[in-house]
Design an enzyme around this catalytic site. Structure first.
Site, PDB file in Angstrom:
ATOM      1  N   CYS A  54       0.843  -1.193   0.000  1.00  0.00           N
ATOM      2  CA  CYS A  54       0.000   0.000   0.000  1.00  0.00           C
ATOM      3  C   CYS A  54       0.884   1.251   0.000  1.00  0.00           C
ATOM      4  CB  CYS A  54      -0.910   0.006   1.227  1.00  0.00           C
ATOM      5  SG  CYS A  54      -2.004   1.457   1.300  1.00  0.00           S
ATOM      6  N   CYS A  58       0.573   4.856   6.810  1.00  0.00           N
ATOM      7  CA  CYS A  58      -0.068   4.713   8.123  1.00  0.00           C
ATOM      8  C   CYS A  58       0.879   3.997   9.086  1.00  0.00           C
ATOM      9  CB  CYS A  58      -1.372   3.943   8.001  1.00  0.00           C
ATOM     10  SG  CYS A  58      -2.500   4.614   6.760  1.00  0.00           S
ATOM     11  N   CYS A  61       0.218   0.293  10.259  1.00  0.00           N
ATOM     12  CA  CYS A  61      -0.213  -0.727   9.303  1.00  0.00           C
ATOM     13  C   CYS A  61       0.940  -1.548   8.718  1.00  0.00           C
ATOM     14  CB  CYS A  61      -0.988  -0.072   8.166  1.00  0.00           C
ATOM     15  SG  CYS A  61      -1.716  -1.287   7.039  1.00  0.00           S
ATOM     16  N   CYS A  98     -16.942  -8.758   5.057  1.00  0.00           N
ATOM     17  CA  CYS A  98     -16.195  -7.528   4.788  1.00  0.00           C
ATOM     18  C   CYS A  98     -14.939  -7.859   3.988  1.00  0.00           C
ATOM     19  CB  CYS A  98     -15.816  -6.845   6.095  1.00  0.00           C
ATOM     20  SG  CYS A  98     -17.232  -6.540   7.181  1.00  0.00           S
ATOM     21  N   CYS A 129     -19.543  -5.575   2.858  1.00  0.00           N
ATOM     22  CA  CYS A 129     -18.832  -4.372   3.275  1.00  0.00           C
ATOM     23  C   CYS A 129     -17.490  -4.354   2.558  1.00  0.00           C
ATOM     24  CB  CYS A 129     -18.640  -4.364   4.794  1.00  0.00           C
ATOM     25  SG  CYS A 129     -17.730  -2.916   5.420  1.00  0.00           S
ATOM     26  N   CYS A 189     -19.422   2.666   7.705  1.00  0.00           N
ATOM     27  CA  CYS A 189     -18.694   1.976   8.768  1.00  0.00           C
ATOM     28  C   CYS A 189     -17.458   2.829   9.042  1.00  0.00           C
ATOM     29  CB  CYS A 189     -18.306   0.566   8.328  1.00  0.00           C
ATOM     30  SG  CYS A 189     -17.325  -0.358   9.533  1.00  0.00           S
ATOM     31  N   ARG A 261     -18.359  -2.035  17.272  1.00  0.00           N
ATOM     32  CA  ARG A 261     -17.714  -3.325  17.010  1.00  0.00           C
ATOM     33  C   ARG A 261     -16.340  -3.424  17.668  1.00  0.00           C
ATOM     34  NH1 ARG A 261     -17.410  -3.789  11.243  1.00  0.00           N
ATOM     35  NH2 ARG A 261     -19.516  -4.615  11.402  1.00  0.00           N
TER      36      ARG A 261
END
Length: 332
Positions: A54, A58, A61, A98, A129, A189, A261
């Site tokens: 990616c 972040c 991550c 998801c 999702c 979400c 959640r």
């Protein structure tokens, strides 16, 4: 019935976080019971449909190309593999499937393949999702027309702390994607990550930001940081378990009609801590051995915890009962 407010101040949210724990739990549990069955838990399963490489930076991550993490990169999964995983999730008792791709934003070509996945998974009788990074308004519209039920795009933390965690996209970028998702008619979400070194005020500001959106997110995933070796946050100090519980309780109070959640980090939580989270208003969790690339408690462990707490999985129509738990129990 608890009022659905969109005008929370930072000071009000901080005051909630500062309450004696007994009083805070009581308020959260009272709000929860006004909108939900207190013994029902919505169960979702998360699959990484494209892993690693990616371009975002972040700090939490392991999928970021900026970090030196031992993670095998994978291309976008074939649709038949995604459908097989969805069938397995449904057999284990999940009602929502998801799918996450490690992208900054999807290309139009990738979006075509993702739309095919959405339609195929919906044909299996599951809610769908996706989390694909930033979306343009037209991309959100196409996903909505394909039947996507939820789009996940987290704010992660407060606007003030955000720059310490991510530099490759702005907080406003995230808010604009959420706006595109809402305007396209999909459920939102949106949640965050606790334990990244933020202050209590940062946690208050994050919850305030979500509660003051034009419409509360239908689903609010609250993650506990998983410290992955090779990421900038690998040695950050752990969040106090009761502080995490407090944050769950405040999320329930300021967004009383949203599903809250328990997401990443449950492998680091004791059963007792998770029980407190359910008492504080959590009523959804990710189910399965893996969340994207990190471990998650196994289905058998979650079933045993449900049994000990007297909880039951919510069915697709929002009800509970022995029938809802039977598929997972048979598999276990």
């Amino acid at each position: 019935m608890s009022e659905l407010r969109h005008d929370w101040t930072t000071e009000e949210v901080e005051t909630l976080l500062d309450l004696p724990l007994n009083d805070l739990i009581f308020r959260a549990q009272s709000a929860h019971r006004e909108h939900f069955d207190p013994n029902a838990v919505q169960v979702s399963t998360l699959l990484s449909i494209k892993t690693g490489a990616c371009p975002e930076d972040c700090a939490y991550c392991p999928q970021s190309a900026h970090h030196d993490v031992e993670l095998e990169r994978e291309r976008l999964l074939p649709v038949d593999e995604v459908v097989e995983a969805a069938r397995n999730a449904r057999a284990q008792g999940a009602t929502r499937f998801c799918m996450g791709a490690a992208w900054r934003n999807p290309t139009d070509k990738n979006l075509e393949r993702v739309i095919e996945m959405v339609r195929a998974v919906k044909d299996e009788g599951l809610e769908t999702c996706m989390t694909l990074g930033m979306l343009k308004a037209e991309q959100a519209r196409r996903l909505s027309e394909a039947g996507l039920d939820y789009y996940n795009h987290n704010l992660d933390t407060s606007p003030e702390f955000y720059g310490h965690i991510i530099s490759t996209r702005t907080y406003q970028d995230r808010l604009e994607t959420l706006e595109h998702v809402r305007e396209a008619g999909m459920n939102v979400c949106c949640g965050g990550i606790l334990g990244m070194g933020e202050s209590r005020r940062d946690r208050a500001r994050m919850l305030q930001q979500m509660a003051n959106l034009p419409k509360h997110p239908e689903s609010v995933p609250i993650n506990q940081l998983i410290q992955v070796e090779g990421t900038p946050l690998q040695d950050v100090e752990n969040i106090d378990p009761l502080e995490f519980v407090r944050s769950i309780a405040v999320a329930r109070i300021v967004m009383p009609a949203s599903y809250v959640r328990l997401s990443a980090g449950r492998t680091e939580m004791s059963d007792e801590m998770q029980a407190l989270c359910f008492l504080a208003g959590a009523n959804s969790l990710f189910y399965g051995d893996t969340l994207l690339t990190t471990p998650n408690p196994g289905e058998n462990h979650d079933l045993a915890l449900f049994e000990r707490l007297g909880l039951q999985p919510e069915t697709a129509d929002g009800h509970t009962g022995e029938d809802a738990a039977e598929p997972a129990a048979r598999s276990a």
